[in-house]
Design a protein around this motif. Structure first.
Motif, PDB file in Angstrom:
ATOM      1  N   TYR A   1      -5.326  12.626   2.057  1.00  0.00           N
ATOM      2  CA  TYR A   1      -6.459  11.805   2.464  1.00  0.00           C
ATOM      3  C   TYR A   1      -7.050  11.044   1.274  1.00  0.00           C
ATOM      4  O   TYR A   1      -7.572   9.927   1.433  1.00  0.00           O
ATOM      5  CB  TYR A   1      -7.535  12.659   3.150  1.00  0.00           C
ATOM      6  CG  TYR A   1      -8.327  13.566   2.234  1.00  0.00           C
ATOM      7  CD1 TYR A   1      -9.476  13.116   1.590  1.00  0.00           C
ATOM      8  CD2 TYR A   1      -7.939  14.890   2.029  1.00  0.00           C
ATOM      9  CE1 TYR A   1     -10.214  13.941   0.760  1.00  0.00           C
ATOM     10  CE2 TYR A   1      -8.664  15.726   1.203  1.00  0.00           C
ATOM     11  CZ  TYR A   1      -9.795  15.253   0.568  1.00  0.00           C
ATOM     12  OH  TYR A   1     -10.514  16.078  -0.251  1.00  0.00           O
TER      13      TYR A   1
ATOM     14  N   SER B   1      -7.833   5.549   7.665  1.00  0.00           N
ATOM     15  CA  SER B   1      -7.819   6.987   7.933  1.00  0.00           C
ATOM     16  C   SER B   1      -6.519   7.590   7.450  1.00  0.00           C
ATOM     17  O   SER B   1      -5.486   6.907   7.370  1.00  0.00           O
ATOM     18  CB  SER B   1      -7.975   7.263   9.441  1.00  0.00           C
ATOM     19  OG  SER B   1      -6.788   6.907  10.140  1.00  0.00           O
ATOM     20  N   ALA B   2      -6.573   8.883   7.119  1.00  0.00           N
ATOM     21  CA  ALA B   2      -5.370   9.584   6.674  1.00  0.00           C
ATOM     22  C   ALA B   2      -4.354   9.687   7.807  1.00  0.00           C
ATOM     23  O   ALA B   2      -3.142   9.671   7.573  1.00  0.00           O
ATOM     24  CB  ALA B   2      -5.736  10.976   6.164  1.00  0.00           C
TER      25      ALA B   2
ATOM     26  N   ALA C   1       1.047   4.129  -2.820  1.00  0.00           N
ATOM     27  CA  ALA C   1       0.844   5.531  -2.447  1.00  0.00           C
ATOM     28  C   ALA C   1       1.944   6.404  -3.039  1.00  0.00           C
ATOM     29  O   ALA C   1       1.684   7.504  -3.544  1.00  0.00           O
ATOM     30  CB  ALA C   1       0.810   5.670  -0.924  1.00  0.00           C
TER      31      ALA C   1
ATOM     32  N   SER D   1      -4.675   8.124   0.702  1.00  0.00           N
ATOM     33  CA  SER D   1      -4.910   7.170   1.788  1.00  0.00           C
ATOM     34  C   SER D   1      -6.119   6.297   1.483  1.00  0.00           C
ATOM     35  O   SER D   1      -6.083   5.073   1.653  1.00  0.00           O
ATOM     36  CB  SER D   1      -5.125   7.929   3.102  1.00  0.00           C
ATOM     37  OG  SER D   1      -5.626   7.081   4.105  1.00  0.00           O
ATOM     38  N   ASP D   2      -7.182   6.910   0.999  1.00  0.00           N
ATOM     39  CA  ASP D   2      -8.398   6.161   0.693  1.00  0.00           C
ATOM     40  C   ASP D   2      -8.195   5.215  -0.491  1.00  0.00           C
ATOM     41  O   ASP D   2      -8.648   4.065  -0.473  1.00  0.00           O
ATOM     42  CB  ASP D   2      -9.534   7.146   0.387  1.00  0.00           C
ATOM     43  CG  ASP D   2     -10.861   6.447   0.156  1.00  0.00           C
ATOM     44  OD1 ASP D   2     -11.351   5.785   1.084  1.00  0.00           O
ATOM     45  OD2 ASP D   2     -11.412   6.558  -0.962  1.00  0.00           O
TER      46      ASP D   2
ATOM     47  N   PHE E   1      -6.267   2.586   3.292  1.00  0.00           N
ATOM     48  CA  PHE E   1      -6.112   2.849   4.719  1.00  0.00           C
ATOM     49  C   PHE E   1      -7.425   3.362   5.308  1.00  0.00           C
ATOM     50  O   PHE E   1      -8.189   4.057   4.638  1.00  0.00           O
ATOM     51  CB  PHE E   1      -5.000   3.870   4.960  1.00  0.00           C
ATOM     52  CG  PHE E   1      -3.621   3.268   4.888  1.00  0.00           C
ATOM     53  CD1 PHE E   1      -3.027   2.732   6.019  1.00  0.00           C
ATOM     54  CD2 PHE E   1      -2.930   3.215   3.685  1.00  0.00           C
ATOM     55  CE1 PHE E   1      -1.769   2.169   5.954  1.00  0.00           C
ATOM     56  CE2 PHE E   1      -1.673   2.656   3.606  1.00  0.00           C
ATOM     57  CZ  PHE E   1      -1.080   2.128   4.751  1.00  0.00           C
TER      58      PHE E   1
ATOM     59  N   ARG F   1       0.827  -1.206   0.000  1.00  0.00           N
ATOM     60  CA  ARG F   1       0.000   0.000   0.000  1.00  0.00           C
ATOM     61  C   ARG F   1       0.867   1.264   0.000  1.00  0.00           C
ATOM     62  O   ARG F   1       0.560   2.244  -0.695  1.00  0.00           O
ATOM     63  CB  ARG F   1      -0.934  -0.018   1.210  1.00  0.00           C
ATOM     64  CG  ARG F   1      -2.143  -0.923   1.000  1.00  0.00           C
ATOM     65  CD  ARG F   1      -3.054  -0.998   2.189  1.00  0.00           C
ATOM     66  NE  ARG F   1      -4.357  -1.530   1.776  1.00  0.00           N
ATOM     67  CZ  ARG F   1      -5.173  -2.214   2.551  1.00  0.00           C
ATOM     68  NH1 ARG F   1      -4.824  -2.474   3.803  1.00  0.00           N
ATOM     69  NH2 ARG F   1      -6.332  -2.649   2.090  1.00  0.00           N
TER      70      ARG F   1
ATOM     71  N   PHE G   1      -2.574   6.368   7.942  1.00  0.00           N
ATOM     72  CA  PHE G   1      -1.726   6.304   6.761  1.00  0.00           C
ATOM     73  C   PHE G   1      -0.451   7.116   6.959  1.00  0.00           C
ATOM     74  O   PHE G   1       0.657   6.641   6.682  1.00  0.00           O
ATOM     75  CB  PHE G   1      -2.499   6.818   5.548  1.00  0.00           C
ATOM     76  CG  PHE G   1      -1.634   7.125   4.352  1.00  0.00           C
ATOM     77  CD1 PHE G   1      -0.901   6.136   3.724  1.00  0.00           C
ATOM     78  CD2 PHE G   1      -1.573   8.416   3.853  1.00  0.00           C
ATOM     79  CE1 PHE G   1      -0.114   6.416   2.618  1.00  0.00           C
ATOM     80  CE2 PHE G   1      -0.782   8.718   2.757  1.00  0.00           C
ATOM     81  CZ  PHE G   1      -0.055   7.715   2.135  1.00  0.00           C
ATOM     82  N   SER G   2      -0.589   8.342   7.459  1.00  0.00           N
ATOM     83  CA  SER G   2       0.580   9.210   7.663  1.00  0.00           C
ATOM     84  C   SER G   2       1.544   8.606   8.678  1.00  0.00           C
ATOM     85  O   SER G   2       2.769   8.661   8.511  1.00  0.00           O
ATOM     86  CB  SER G   2       0.133  10.600   8.131  1.00  0.00           C
ATOM     87  OG  SER G   2      -0.663  11.226   7.153  1.00  0.00           O
TER      88      SER G   2
END
Length: 427
Positions: free
Chosen positions: A381, A391-392, A369, A384-385, A389, A365, A395-396
């Motif tokens: 975000y 949520s952002a 990204a 991320s979607d 993930f 993933r 993900f961060s």
């Protein structure tokens, strides 16, 4: 918040200034107060304010002596606002130096007057901070070539004319009749992220310097444990006969330097460079075939042994994961797709893959990204979607753990405009 230090030998003046404004609402933080210049100088050194609002006449050290001491190293920070009386007004007006950006008469001090002076001082402080910021390192054309190759590996070029134009702008040509991808894999135990970043950067850089001595190629970092090598092939060349000796030699050189084993998984050659993502997918699918005794594995459509068969199955599962990143990819969900029990799928990954199931999904993933960051203007975000993930924020957090920088920092690196360059790259 802009940091402010208030200095006056009269307690009532200090109290009055503190209560005169809603400092936080205006974007300021009063980081302290002082009763004389010497005390203020210590506070400046300790608290590093952006602005000092100071009386001129004070015991021990006056306001001008304080400003001079603060700026003796040539710095323009902190910016000073001086408080004065009518008798000193002309003197102060003639002495607008030493980082003094404004002056206010104490007896006429109002909220509006103080706010205006603070805004003036804040502008000065922010300009000085910008001047102090280190200039961004010049971005070489290689940064944008890497972006081009990440787009290629992601299969993101659908318009050949756009691709050809970008290649011409970046001085990249693809003259060989066939191309193939080898994925270099760092065989290293778990390391702290900072150490892994350093190791990965060094290995990838040396691979980019070493491999072209044996054959033209392009090395592109994929994640902290893998990098892709795009290699040209003539129409009649056998990939295994030609590439295996080169990759083994390069791997030995890297091992001698970094004491880290490098294994290679190689995909099938393609005739169209815009289909090179297929070769890279094959290479990743061949990664489970690697083992200690054989540092180079080539993808074959028909497995030769039972061990190869299990590795090929893992490769198929891995490809399914790459193709369905935006969906739920729990162990139970993916096992159900292949009619496996979750325990069996987990064991397959443990025995025939470089990483466990969850680790592979996460790393894949993040790699996807990075490809989106290199080729789109999507926000964090949105990326991320797209890569699945929840949520952002999560993900961060994961991105920074694996890549050593936040998604925003990585995107800023990828989006910087490049300067003119005349050099060329041919693969």
């Amino acid at each position: 918040m802009t940091r402010v230090l208030l200095v006056d030998d009269e307690p009532l003046v200090l109290i009055g200034m503190q209560g005169m404004l809603n400092w936080a609402a205006l974007g300021y933080e009063v980081v302290g107060t002082a009763r004389n210049g010497a005390e203020a100088l210590r506070a400046v050194q300790e608290k590093q304010p952006d602005i000092v609002v100071s009386d001129i006449r004070m015991p021990v050290m006056d306001g001008f002596a304080l400003a001079e001491a603060c700026h003796k190293d040539g710095s323009a920070l902190p910016a000073f606002i001086m408080l004065t009386s009518y008798e000193e007004f002309d003197y102060v007006k003639r002495s607008m130096r030493l980082g003094v950006v404004d002056y206010l008469v104490k007896i006429d001090l109002t909220a509006d007057g103080l706010t205006a002076a603070l805004e003036h001082a804040r502008d000065t402080a922010e300009k000085e901070k910008k001047l102090r910021m280190p200039s961004p390192a010049p971005v070489s054309l290689d940064t944008f070539r890497d972006r081009l190759f990440l787009q290629l590996y992601g299969g993101l070029f659908t318009d050949r004319a756009v691709f050809d134009r970008q290649c011409a702008e970046l001085g990249v040509t693809f003259k060989a009749p066939r191309h193939i991808v080898a994925v270099g894999s760092l065989q290293t135990p778990d390391l702290p992220t900072s150490q892994l970043v350093t190791l990965s950067t060094g290995v990838t850089r040396m691979a980019a310097e070493t491999l072209p001595k044996y054959r033209p190629c392009r090395v592109t970092a994929m994640d902290l444990r893998h990098f892709s090598v795009l290699l040209p092939l003539e129409a009649d060349e056998d990939p295994e006969a030609v590439l295996a000796p080169i990759l083994k030699t390069a791997g030995q050189i890297l091992y001698n330097y970094f004491s880290t084993a490098i294994c290679w998984a190689v995909g099938r050659p393609v005739n169209d460079i815009l289909k090179i993502s297929e070769s890279q997918h094959d290479a990743f699918a061949a990664l489970p075939l690697l083992h200690e005794g054989e540092p180079v594995a080539f993808y074959h459509e028909s497995p030769n042994t039972q061990l190869d068969h299990r590795a090929q199955v893992v490769g198929q599962v891995q490809q399914y994961i790459r193709d369905h990143l935006s969906e739920r990819l729990t162990l139970n969900d993916v096992a159900a797709v292949f009619n496996f029990s979750p325990n069996y799928l987990s064991q397959l990954f443990a025995q025939n893959s470089e990483s466990g199931f969850v680790e592979f999904v996460t790393a894949t993933r993040i790699t996807a990204a990075k490809e989106l960051m290199a080729s789109t203007d999507l926000k964090v975000y949105e990326i991320s979607d797209k890569v699945g993930f929840d949520s952002a924020f999560y993900f961060s957090k994961v991105f920074k753990k694996l890549e050593g920088v936040s998604p925003r920092e990585y995107m800023q690196r990828m989006k910087v405009s490049y300067v003119d360059a005349k050099d060329e790259a041919t693969v």
